[in-house]
Design a protein around this motif. Structure first.
Motif, PDB file in Angstrom:
ATOM      1  N   CYS A  43      -7.460   7.350   0.132  1.00  0.00           N
ATOM      2  CA  CYS A  43      -7.926   8.741   0.240  1.00  0.00           C
ATOM      3  C   CYS A  43      -7.260   9.661  -0.775  1.00  0.00           C
ATOM      4  CB  CYS A  43      -7.720   9.257   1.665  1.00  0.00           C
ATOM      5  SG  CYS A  43      -6.006   9.258   2.223  1.00  0.00           S
ATOM      6  N   ASN A  44      -6.085   9.277  -1.329  1.00  0.00           N
ATOM      7  CA  ASN A  44      -5.395  10.137  -2.297  1.00  0.00           C
ATOM      8  C   ASN A  44      -5.629   9.721  -3.740  1.00  0.00           C
ATOM      9  OD1 ASN A  44      -4.285  11.546  -0.150  1.00  0.00           O
ATOM     10  ND2 ASN A  44      -2.407  10.336  -0.119  1.00  0.00           N
ATOM     11  N   ASP A  45      -6.399   8.660  -3.942  1.00  0.00           N
ATOM     12  CA  ASP A  45      -6.607   8.148  -5.299  1.00  0.00           C
ATOM     13  C   ASP A  45      -7.804   8.821  -5.974  1.00  0.00           C
ATOM     14  OD1 ASP A  45      -4.495   6.295  -5.287  1.00  0.00           O
ATOM     15  OD2 ASP A  45      -5.677   4.867  -4.130  1.00  0.00           O
ATOM     16  N   PRO A  46      -7.871   8.765  -7.313  1.00  0.00           N
ATOM     17  CA  PRO A  46      -8.994   9.390  -8.041  1.00  0.00           C
ATOM     18  C   PRO A  46     -10.279   8.568  -7.911  1.00  0.00           C
ATOM     19  CG  PRO A  46      -7.490   8.352  -9.586  1.00  0.00           C
ATOM     20  CD  PRO A  46      -6.852   8.234  -8.237  1.00  0.00           C
ATOM     21  N   ALA A  47     -10.855   8.601  -6.712  1.00  0.00           N
ATOM     22  CA  ALA A  47     -12.104   7.886  -6.424  1.00  0.00           C
ATOM     23  C   ALA A  47     -12.954   8.765  -5.527  1.00  0.00           C
ATOM     24  CB  ALA A  47     -11.799   6.552  -5.742  1.00  0.00           C
ATOM     25  N   ASN A  48     -14.186   8.335  -5.242  1.00  0.00           N
ATOM     26  CA  ASN A  48     -15.019   9.110  -4.318  1.00  0.00           C
ATOM     27  C   ASN A  48     -14.376   9.123  -2.934  1.00  0.00           C
ATOM     28  OD1 ASN A  48     -15.826   6.216  -4.350  1.00  0.00           O
ATOM     29  ND2 ASN A  48     -17.145   6.837  -2.655  1.00  0.00           N
ATOM     30  N   PHE A  49     -14.581  10.194  -2.194  1.00  0.00           N
ATOM     31  CA  PHE A  49     -13.909  10.376  -0.893  1.00  0.00           C
ATOM     32  C   PHE A  49     -14.575   9.562   0.217  1.00  0.00           C
ATOM     33  CE2 PHE A  49     -13.693  12.669   3.173  1.00  0.00           C
ATOM     34  CZ  PHE A  49     -12.312  12.653   3.374  1.00  0.00           C
ATOM     35  N   ALA A  50     -15.912   9.541   0.236  1.00  0.00           N
ATOM     36  CA  ALA A  50     -16.652   8.908   1.334  1.00  0.00           C
ATOM     37  C   ALA A  50     -16.592   7.387   1.227  1.00  0.00           C
ATOM     38  CB  ALA A  50     -18.107   9.372   1.325  1.00  0.00           C
ATOM     39  N   LEU A  51     -16.556   6.739   2.396  1.00  0.00           N
ATOM     40  CA  LEU A  51     -16.607   5.280   2.429  1.00  0.00           C
ATOM     41  C   LEU A  51     -18.045   4.817   2.201  1.00  0.00           C
ATOM     42  CD1 LEU A  51     -14.341   4.404   5.500  1.00  0.00           C
ATOM     43  CD2 LEU A  51     -13.714   4.415   3.098  1.00  0.00           C
ATOM     44  N   PRO A  52     -18.283   3.648   1.591  1.00  0.00           N
ATOM     45  CA  PRO A  52     -17.260   2.818   0.962  1.00  0.00           C
ATOM     46  C   PRO A  52     -16.817   3.418  -0.367  1.00  0.00           C
ATOM     47  CG  PRO A  52     -19.433   1.845   0.665  1.00  0.00           C
ATOM     48  CD  PRO A  52     -19.628   3.052   1.527  1.00  0.00           C
ATOM     49  N   GLN A  53     -15.493   3.513  -0.546  1.00  0.00           N
ATOM     50  CA  GLN A  53     -14.976   4.037  -1.806  1.00  0.00           C
ATOM     51  C   GLN A  53     -15.228   3.016  -2.907  1.00  0.00           C
ATOM     52  OE1 GLN A  53     -10.882   5.090  -0.277  1.00  0.00           O
ATOM     53  NE2 GLN A  53     -11.277   6.913  -1.504  1.00  0.00           N
ATOM     54  N   GLN A  54     -15.741   3.504  -4.032  1.00  0.00           N
ATOM     55  CA  GLN A  54     -16.050   2.603  -5.129  1.00  0.00           C
ATOM     56  C   GLN A  54     -14.792   2.276  -5.942  1.00  0.00           C
ATOM     57  OE1 GLN A  54     -19.496   1.329  -5.286  1.00  0.00           O
ATOM     58  NE2 GLN A  54     -18.824   2.096  -3.294  1.00  0.00           N
ATOM     59  N   PRO A  55     -14.800   1.148  -6.659  1.00  0.00           N
ATOM     60  CA  PRO A  55     -13.594   0.739  -7.395  1.00  0.00           C
ATOM     61  C   PRO A  55     -13.103   1.820  -8.343  1.00  0.00           C
ATOM     62  CG  PRO A  55     -15.233  -1.023  -7.390  1.00  0.00           C
ATOM     63  CD  PRO A  55     -15.906   0.175  -6.803  1.00  0.00           C
ATOM     64  N   SER A  96       0.846  -1.197   0.000  1.00  0.00           N
ATOM     65  CA  SER A  96       0.000   0.000   0.000  1.00  0.00           C
ATOM     66  C   SER A  96       0.877   1.241   0.000  1.00  0.00           C
ATOM     67  CB  SER A  96      -0.933   0.014   1.215  1.00  0.00           C
ATOM     68  OG  SER A  96      -0.210   0.292   2.391  1.00  0.00           O
ATOM     69  N   GLY A  97       0.264   2.383  -0.291  1.00  0.00           N
ATOM     70  CA  GLY A  97       1.000   3.646  -0.262  1.00  0.00           C
ATOM     71  C   GLY A  97       2.127   3.714  -1.277  1.00  0.00           C
ATOM     72  N   LEU A  98       1.868   3.262  -2.505  1.00  0.00           N
ATOM     73  CA  LEU A  98       2.897   3.363  -3.546  1.00  0.00           C
ATOM     74  C   LEU A  98       3.183   4.827  -3.878  1.00  0.00           C
ATOM     75  CD1 LEU A  98       1.587   0.547  -5.929  1.00  0.00           C
ATOM     76  CD2 LEU A  98       3.568   0.415  -4.404  1.00  0.00           C
ATOM     77  N   SER A  99       2.122   5.642  -3.898  1.00  0.00           N
ATOM     78  CA  SER A  99       2.233   7.094  -4.155  1.00  0.00           C
ATOM     79  C   SER A  99       3.052   7.401  -5.403  1.00  0.00           C
ATOM     80  CB  SER A  99       2.833   7.813  -2.942  1.00  0.00           C
ATOM     81  OG  SER A  99       1.953   7.774  -1.860  1.00  0.00           O
ATOM     82  N   VAL A 100       2.708   6.723  -6.511  1.00  0.00           N
ATOM     83  CA  VAL A 100       3.377   6.987  -7.786  1.00  0.00           C
ATOM     84  C   VAL A 100       3.149   8.446  -8.170  1.00  0.00           C
ATOM     85  CG1 VAL A 100       3.482   6.378 -10.229  1.00  0.00           C
ATOM     86  CG2 VAL A 100       3.065   4.595  -8.509  1.00  0.00           C
ATOM     87  N   HIS A 125      -0.148   9.731  -6.535  1.00  0.00           N
ATOM     88  CA  HIS A 125      -0.120  11.037  -5.868  1.00  0.00           C
ATOM     89  C   HIS A 125      -0.264  12.109  -6.942  1.00  0.00           C
ATOM     90  CE1 HIS A 125       1.062  14.187  -3.002  1.00  0.00           C
ATOM     91  NE2 HIS A 125       1.744  14.701  -4.017  1.00  0.00           N
ATOM     92  N   ILE A 126      -1.323  12.887  -6.836  1.00  0.00           N
ATOM     93  CA  ILE A 126      -1.543  14.001  -7.753  1.00  0.00           C
ATOM     94  C   ILE A 126      -1.335  15.288  -6.966  1.00  0.00           C
ATOM     95  CG2 ILE A 126      -3.229  15.148  -9.244  1.00  0.00           C
ATOM     96  CD1 ILE A 126      -4.526  12.356  -9.615  1.00  0.00           C
ATOM     97  N   ALA A 127      -0.520  16.183  -7.499  1.00  0.00           N
ATOM     98  CA  ALA A 127      -0.166  17.416  -6.794  1.00  0.00           C
ATOM     99  C   ALA A 127      -1.420  18.168  -6.359  1.00  0.00           C
ATOM    100  CB  ALA A 127       0.685  18.309  -7.692  1.00  0.00           C
ATOM    101  N   PRO A 128      -1.477  18.611  -5.081  1.00  0.00           N
ATOM    102  CA  PRO A 128      -2.668  19.292  -4.553  1.00  0.00           C
ATOM    103  C   PRO A 128      -3.078  20.520  -5.351  1.00  0.00           C
ATOM    104  CG  PRO A 128      -1.173  18.705  -2.769  1.00  0.00           C
ATOM    105  CD  PRO A 128      -0.446  18.410  -4.042  1.00  0.00           C
ATOM    106  N   ARG A 129      -2.111  21.191  -5.986  1.00  0.00           N
ATOM    107  CA  ARG A 129      -2.455  22.412  -6.727  1.00  0.00           C
ATOM    108  C   ARG A 129      -3.363  22.124  -7.916  1.00  0.00           C
ATOM    109  NH1 ARG A 129       1.516  23.245 -11.012  1.00  0.00           N
ATOM    110  NH2 ARG A 129       3.057  21.564 -10.958  1.00  0.00           N
TER     111      ARG A 129
END
Length: 429
Positions: free
Chosen positions: A269-281, A176-180, A224-228
């Motif tokens: 939480c940092n991936d391009p998915a919905n924020f709220a649990l349960p996060q969808q695939p 987990s946490g590869l943060s490419v 990891h996508i830059a916050p800006r």
């Protein structure tokens, strides 16, 4: 050298949001469903644990009379952030502090049921509990109107199926946490892991072990996508490729893995998915290379599955991180242990952890005890075998962030023993 196989069953149906329509519903429904389900379990404990004691409601309390109360805990926290603080008139005078942990010595607990609420005192430490936990309490009402707790009854570990007998070594790898795309991501480190798993690294002995790896689970925060780029503003055309680059790089690396063995990828939480649990695939279109293989599975968070009848359940770590912010324990594994004994994966949802406003169910209730329970994106690797009162055995695994530690975790299905795969690319002069 032929790779070992394992029978896989995906059990994620309860976490997929299909046919649900948000129509302005509030979160009271999910709390009611949780209380209704847990009350049945806790009522069944009372005759054996507290015989001759009546079970009552908050409204039915009588001063000085011993009884059992069943309800949902609410934890009043002095340091808990409030959206109103951001608009406070004193904002310029008093800086907003954002501590990693919101615990304070003045925190106190309140028990709620459908009839009312009562403040708690006595043998129930606020530091060990969070809002949303359903418990049964033995105690009595005081003259001050509080409920003096003498004993706390939790649901305990749920029933568990017998661990299947597997007579050969088969391994599952968790990372987990590869943060490419982040500054801490080391492509060579991840490539070494891939080469080891796919059998392109090491001597014959290491390749023989690698051939027994039957599945890889990627537990969140893969890119990891830059916050800006995520501030709600329109992204300039020249910057758009920068958003896609980390995902493309991850896809290239995952394609190497899925060409060799099955891979489950969960959102974090940092991936391009919905924020709220349960996060969808994560959408398959993000992985144009890997998704062409039938060994690629994009899964929700939480993720539940069986491998050769060994039951797994796990998250990308948000539920454990939120427990850390709102309560106290000696390590992350103790937080994981509590969620199983409370029979709820995310008790702080929806209070301080975002979740979907279900109206007729609470998908985070743990109804059967897993054999393996994992949490991704933790500070360090930890593991422990948790044993229950009814011969349950659960392997708890805290998976560290790979981009910081270079560590993946390998679990043996035969005996639930864990080991680490550690990769370092630093060389001494």
């Amino acid at each position: 050298m032929e790779r070992k196989q394992a029978d896989y069953s995906n059990l994620d149906e309860r976490y997929t949001i299909q046919g649900e329509r948000y129509q302005g519903q509030q979160y009271s429904h999910i709390y009611y469903t949780r209380l209704h389900h847990m009350r049945t379990l806790l009522h069944a404990l009372v005759p054996s644990r507290k015989p001759h004691l009546p079970v009552t409601t908050v409204l039915g309390l009588e001063e000085g009379k011993d009884c059992v109360l069943v309800g949902t805990l609410y934890k009043h926290m002095k340091l808990k952030p409030s959206i109103l603080d951001e608009y406070s008139k004193e904002r310029s005078a008093i800086p907003l502090v954002k501590p990693h942990n919101f615990m304070h010595s003045d925190d106190n607990l309140i028990l709620e049921d459908e009839s009312g609420r009562v403040a708690l005192a006595g043998a129930i430490p606020p530091a060990a509990y969070v809002t949303g936990v359903v418990v049964a309490l033995h105690g009595k009402e005081t003259s001050a109107g509080n409920f003096l707790v003498e004993d706390v009854m939790e649901a305990g570990l749920p029933p568990q199926t017998v661990l299947p007998s597997i007579n050969e070594d088969k391994y599952v790898v968790f990372v987990s946490g590869l943060s490419v795309g982040s500054s801490t991501f080391n492509p060579l480190q991840f490539q070494l892991l891939i080469d080891h798993i796919t059998g392109h690294l090491g001597d014959e002995n290491e390749q023989a072990i690698a051939s027994k790896i039957v599945r890889v689970v990627v537990a969140g925060n893969s890119v990891h996508i830059a916050p800006r780029f995520l501030n709600g503003q329109t992204v300039a055309a020249k910057d758009q490729p920068r958003i896609a680059e980390p995902i493309k790089e991850l896809d290239i690396m995952l394609t190497q893995l899925v060409a060799s063995l099955p891979v489950d990828i969960m959102p974090g939480c940092n991936d391009p998915a919905n924020f709220a649990l349960p996060q969808q695939p994560l959408h398959r279109c993000l992985f144009s290379g890997a998704s062409t293989y039938n060994t690629f599975s994009s899964c929700p968070n939480p993720h539940q599955f069986d491998l050769d009848n060994v039951k797994f359940i796990g998250t990308s770590g948000q539920n454990i991180d939120d427990l850390y912010r709102n309560s106290d324990a000696k390590d992350r594994l103790e937080f994981m242990e509590r969620t199983l004994k409370w029979r709820h994966l995310a008790p702080t949802a929806p209070n301080s952890l975002g979740c979907y406003p279900y109206t007729d169910k609470d998908p985070f209730l743990v109804e059967t005890c897993p054999h393996v329970y994992f949490a991704g994106n933790q500070d360090r690797y930890e593991t422990r075998l948790l044993k229950g009162t009814e011969k349950q055995q659960v392997r708890l695994i805290s998976i560290p962030r790979f981009c910081e530690s270079g560590i993946a975790v390998m679990l043996n299905l035969r005996n639930l023993e864990c080991s680490t795969l550690s990769f370092s690319t630093s060389f001494d002069a």
